[in-house]
Write a protein that holds these residues in place. Structure first.
Motif: not given
Length: 126
Positions: A1-7
């Protein structure tokens, strides 16, 4: 998962949690029997719900100006909600519209029946 998805997941969790707390505050306003209980429902979960919604919005926007505005909204809500609730509760209590049967402890009952607070005396120095 990318950082944008986690955010996005964190933002969604905060938004949904905040919305549920705000819904609980609204249900409490409708269901609680007296004003003091309603005042509690209007301040506690509503403020936390708003802060969670602001946090979720800040995670989603990620813009310095927008986040600063959201922080100011949260600070003003944290400052004004308790003061407003205190003043409303005080006015209702002084006007005698409190249901005494729902109070567990009424620490101000002597003050209300005697016409006001008694002067405080200093204890003697030892």
């Amino acid at each position: 998962m990318t950082g944008q998805t986690v955010a996005d997941i964190l933002a969604g969790t905060c938004l949904i949690s905040g919305a549920l707390l705000s819904l609980a505050a609204g249900v409490g306003l409708l269901r609680f029997p007296d004003l003091l209980s309603r005042m509690h429902a209007a301040t506690k979960p509503q403020v936390l719900g708003l802060l969670l919604i602001l946090a979720g919005t800040a995670l989603r926007l990620q813009n310095t100006i927008d986040i600063t505005t959201l922080v100011l909204i949260g600070v003003f809500q944290l400052v004004t909600a308790p003061v407003a609730a205190h003043m409303i509760g005080r006015a209702v209590y002084r006007s005698g519209q409190v249901r005494a049967d729902l109070l567990v402890v009424d620490e101000l009952a002597d003050d209300r029946t005697n016409g006001g607070p008694e002067p405080r005396h200093r204890s003697p120095e030892r």
